[in-house]
Scaffold this motif. Structure first.
Motif, PDB file in Angstrom:
ATOM      1  N   ALA A 267       8.693  16.376 -52.421  1.00 52.89           N
ATOM      2  CA  ALA A 267       8.910  17.664 -51.765  1.00 52.89           C
ATOM      3  C   ALA A 267       7.676  18.012 -50.948  1.00 52.89           C
ATOM      4  CB  ALA A 267       9.183  18.742 -52.807  1.00 52.89           C
ATOM      5  N   GLY A 268       7.904  18.616 -49.782  1.00 56.47           N
ATOM      6  CA  GLY A 268       6.803  18.989 -48.911  1.00 56.47           C
ATOM      7  C   GLY A 268       6.321  17.887 -47.990  1.00 56.47           C
ATOM      8  N   ALA A 269       6.940  16.713 -48.066  1.00 55.66           N
ATOM      9  CA  ALA A 269       6.500  15.581 -47.251  1.00 55.66           C
ATOM     10  C   ALA A 269       6.818  15.783 -45.779  1.00 55.66           C
ATOM     11  CB  ALA A 269       7.165  14.295 -47.745  1.00 55.66           C
ATOM     12  N   THR A 270       6.020  15.154 -44.935  1.00 55.09           N
ATOM     13  CA  THR A 270       6.368  14.944 -43.536  1.00 55.09           C
ATOM     14  C   THR A 270       6.893  13.521 -43.443  1.00 55.09           C
ATOM     15  OG1 THR A 270       4.678  16.469 -42.728  1.00 55.09           O
ATOM     16  CG2 THR A 270       5.494  14.814 -41.175  1.00 55.09           C
ATOM     17  N   VAL A 271       8.106  13.358 -42.927  1.00 58.07           N
ATOM     18  CA  VAL A 271       8.746  12.044 -42.952  1.00 58.07           C
ATOM     19  C   VAL A 271       9.479  11.792 -41.644  1.00 58.07           C
ATOM     20  CG1 VAL A 271      10.795  13.010 -44.117  1.00 58.07           C
ATOM     21  CG2 VAL A 271      10.366  10.539 -44.197  1.00 58.07           C
ATOM     22  N   VAL A 272       9.245  10.609 -41.054  1.00 58.15           N
ATOM     23  CA  VAL A 272       9.991  10.170 -39.891  1.00 58.15           C
ATOM     24  C   VAL A 272      11.067   9.215 -40.373  1.00 58.15           C
ATOM     25  CG1 VAL A 272       8.283   8.340 -39.378  1.00 58.15           C
ATOM     26  CG2 VAL A 272       9.885   9.107 -37.602  1.00 58.15           C
ATOM     27  N   THR A 273      12.306   9.493 -39.974  1.00 57.84           N
ATOM     28  CA  THR A 273      13.467   8.793 -40.509  1.00 57.84           C
ATOM     29  C   THR A 273      14.184   8.027 -39.413  1.00 57.84           C
ATOM     30  OG1 THR A 273      13.772  10.532 -42.167  1.00 57.84           O
ATOM     31  CG2 THR A 273      15.641   9.092 -41.747  1.00 57.84           C
ATOM     32  N   HIS A 274      14.563   6.798 -39.735  1.00 68.43           N
ATOM     33  CA  HIS A 274      15.408   5.971 -38.875  1.00 68.43           C
ATOM     34  C   HIS A 274      16.645   5.615 -39.689  1.00 68.43           C
ATOM     35  CE1 HIS A 274      11.898   5.451 -36.238  1.00 68.43           C
ATOM     36  NE2 HIS A 274      11.225   5.375 -37.378  1.00 68.43           N
ATOM     37  N   SER A 275      17.822   5.652 -39.066  1.00 70.41           N
ATOM     38  CA  SER A 275      19.021   5.604 -39.893  1.00 70.41           C
ATOM     39  C   SER A 275      20.210   4.990 -39.179  1.00 70.41           C
ATOM     40  CB  SER A 275      19.388   7.032 -40.321  1.00 70.41           C
ATOM     41  OG  SER A 275      19.589   7.849 -39.167  1.00 70.41           O
TER      42      SER A 275
ATOM     43  N   VAL B 218      18.649   0.667 -42.232  1.00 71.18           N
ATOM     44  CA  VAL B 218      18.135  -0.130 -41.115  1.00 71.18           C
ATOM     45  C   VAL B 218      16.864  -0.840 -41.557  1.00 71.18           C
ATOM     46  CG1 VAL B 218      19.133   1.391 -39.375  1.00 71.18           C
ATOM     47  CG2 VAL B 218      16.792   1.791 -40.162  1.00 71.18           C
ATOM     48  N   GLY B 219      16.427  -1.813 -40.745  1.00 80.27           N
ATOM     49  CA  GLY B 219      15.237  -2.583 -41.064  1.00 80.27           C
ATOM     50  C   GLY B 219      14.067  -2.198 -40.190  1.00 80.27           C
ATOM     51  N   HIS B 220      13.024  -2.995 -40.261  1.00 77.71           N
ATOM     52  CA  HIS B 220      11.804  -2.689 -39.517  1.00 77.71           C
ATOM     53  C   HIS B 220      11.965  -2.881 -38.013  1.00 77.71           C
ATOM     54  CE1 HIS B 220       9.022  -1.838 -42.807  1.00 77.71           C
ATOM     55  NE2 HIS B 220       9.688  -2.747 -43.494  1.00 77.71           N
ATOM     56  N   ASP B 221      13.003  -3.562 -37.582  1.00 80.17           N
ATOM     57  CA  ASP B 221      13.227  -3.661 -36.146  1.00 80.17           C
ATOM     58  C   ASP B 221      13.542  -2.301 -35.537  1.00 80.17           C
ATOM     59  OD1 ASP B 221      15.610  -3.725 -37.584  1.00 80.17           O
ATOM     60  OD2 ASP B 221      16.665  -4.919 -36.103  1.00 80.17           O
ATOM     61  N   ASN B 222      13.899  -1.320 -36.361  1.00 76.61           N
ATOM     62  CA  ASN B 222      14.112   0.055 -35.914  1.00 76.61           C
ATOM     63  C   ASN B 222      12.922   0.963 -36.198  1.00 76.61           C
ATOM     64  OD1 ASN B 222      17.151  -0.875 -36.883  1.00 76.61           O
ATOM     65  ND2 ASN B 222      17.149   0.353 -35.029  1.00 76.61           N
ATOM     66  N   ASN B 223      11.833   0.411 -36.710  1.00 76.06           N
ATOM     67  CA  ASN B 223      10.714   1.205 -37.200  1.00 76.06           C
ATOM     68  C   ASN B 223       9.730   1.480 -36.063  1.00 76.06           C
ATOM     69  OD1 ASN B 223       8.621   2.352 -38.632  1.00 76.06           O
ATOM     70  ND2 ASN B 223       8.712   0.887 -40.317  1.00 76.06           N
ATOM     71  N   THR B 224       9.854   2.635 -35.422  1.00 75.68           N
ATOM     72  CA  THR B 224       9.045   2.908 -34.229  1.00 75.68           C
ATOM     73  C   THR B 224       7.557   3.026 -34.535  1.00 75.68           C
ATOM     74  OG1 THR B 224       9.447   5.278 -34.434  1.00 75.68           O
ATOM     75  CG2 THR B 224      10.891   4.048 -32.955  1.00 75.68           C
ATOM     76  N   SER B 225       7.173   3.306 -35.769  1.00 73.57           N
ATOM     77  CA  SER B 225       5.751   3.416 -36.088  1.00 73.57           C
ATOM     78  C   SER B 225       5.006   2.121 -35.806  1.00 73.57           C
ATOM     79  CB  SER B 225       5.566   3.814 -37.555  1.00 73.57           C
ATOM     80  OG  SER B 225       5.987   5.143 -37.774  1.00 73.57           O
ATOM     81  N   LEU B 226       5.713   1.000 -35.812  1.00 75.97           N
ATOM     82  CA  LEU B 226       5.058  -0.269 -35.527  1.00 75.97           C
ATOM     83  C   LEU B 226       4.648  -0.383 -34.058  1.00 75.97           C
ATOM     84  CD1 LEU B 226       7.135  -2.661 -37.803  1.00 75.97           C
ATOM     85  CD2 LEU B 226       4.863  -1.698 -38.203  1.00 75.97           C
ATOM     86  N   HIS B 227       5.231   0.441 -33.193  1.00 73.56           N
ATOM     87  CA  HIS B 227       4.753   0.464 -31.803  1.00 73.56           C
ATOM     88  C   HIS B 227       3.340   1.020 -31.733  1.00 73.56           C
ATOM     89  CE1 HIS B 227       8.400  -0.835 -29.781  1.00 73.56           C
ATOM     90  NE2 HIS B 227       9.113   0.018 -30.503  1.00 73.56           N
TER      91      HIS B 227
END
Length: 283
Positions: free
Chosen positions: A29-37, A175-184
């Motif tokens: 609870a209280g997290a900041t989270v970026v979600t890909h789905s 989804v997998g890491h191919d959708n993980n924009t943080s890796l950019h």
């Protein structure tokens, strides 16, 4: 697609069950989270995308901040399009007539039903980049979305860098890491030669539509899956578990990006070239 979802589902997903599963993964609870789905990969959910967004907001609570990419890659330079390409005789018309990006109204392109639902929620803020915007809702939404720079839109002047500063979480739903924009962001920070390209988009400048050009990194998302696999196996920093009929993957963004910088830098050093094997040039 709905019939497939029903066939893969033994028990319907709901707002309460998905929220519980996300919490069970370890999202506090209280997290900041970026979600890909991917809604379809979660199986059949009562209420569909709306239920999933409500579940994520329930899981993080009122002190949490939910972030999603709302990219509009259809607002790009038409001469670069390849899937499908368009005739060269159309390019000038596309540059002159495509409506300007508007954070309030421009629909995401190919980002999925959950993203499209989330961006319409009351109070959601959206960054102003014409192709790689992010939407956010919660106490840290303004910090995440403000000041999104035009050049290097997934680099240091982007919401990804603000998420890094906040030590946010990354949640992959079906989804997998191919959708993980943080890796950019890791691509921008990694050592080694890089290739930059010129991009173009329609934007509003002082209320007037203009076609503007800017630079972006020509990265290589084909590396993201092996990078993510090594991150999970080497660091143990990826938490996995069921979400609906699919799989959820949860990790700290800062730890992932730091690992990615090291992984990509080593790969470049060992190969003697950058991630795409090209010299550093600016287009």
């Amino acid at each position: 697609m709905e019939a497939d979802a029903v066939a893969r589902t033994t028990r319907p997903g709901t707002t309460s069950t998905i929220a519980a599963q996300v919490r069970a993964l370890g999202l506090p609870a209280g997290a900041t989270v970026v979600t890909h789905s991917s809604l379809s990969r979660l199986g059949w959910v009562a209420g569909g995308a709306h239920a999933v967004v409500l579940a994520l907001l329930e899981a993080i609570g009122p002190d949490g901040t939910l972030v999603m990419p709302t990219h509009t890659r259809h607002l790009t330079e038409p001469s670069d399009w390849g899937n499908p390409p368009v005739p060269e005789s159309w390019w000038a018309t596309i540059r002159a007539e495509t409506p300007a990006f508007d954070p309030r109204t421009s629909p995401p392109g190919y980002m999925g039903a959950i993203v499209d639902c989330f961006r319409t929620f009351p109070g959601v803020l959206r960054s102003a980049h014409p192709t790689v915007s992010f939407a956010a809702l919660g106490p840290r939404a303004e910090r995440v979305t403000a000041g999104h720079e035009l050049d290097d839109g997934l680099g240091e002047g982007s919401p990804l860098a603000r998420l890094y500063e906040l030590d946010a979480w990354v949640l992959l739903l079906g989804v997998g890491h191919d959708n993980n924009t943080s890796l950019h962001l890791a691509e921008y920070r990694a050592d080694g030669p890089k290739r930059y390209e010129r991009q173009g988009s329609p934007v509003l400048v002082d209320g007037e539509r203009r076609w503007v050009t800017y630079r972006e990194l020509a990265g290589d998302t084909s590396l993201f899956e092996p990078l993510g696999k090594d991150f999970a196996e080497i660091t143990g920093g990826e938490l996995t578990g069921p979400v609906g009929a699919g799989t959820g993957r949860l990790m700290r963004q800062r730890r992932l990006v730091d690992f990615g910088v090291h992984w990509l830098s080593l790969r470049a050093a060992n190969a003697g070239v950058g991630p795409r094997g090209v010299a550093e040039v600016e287009g």
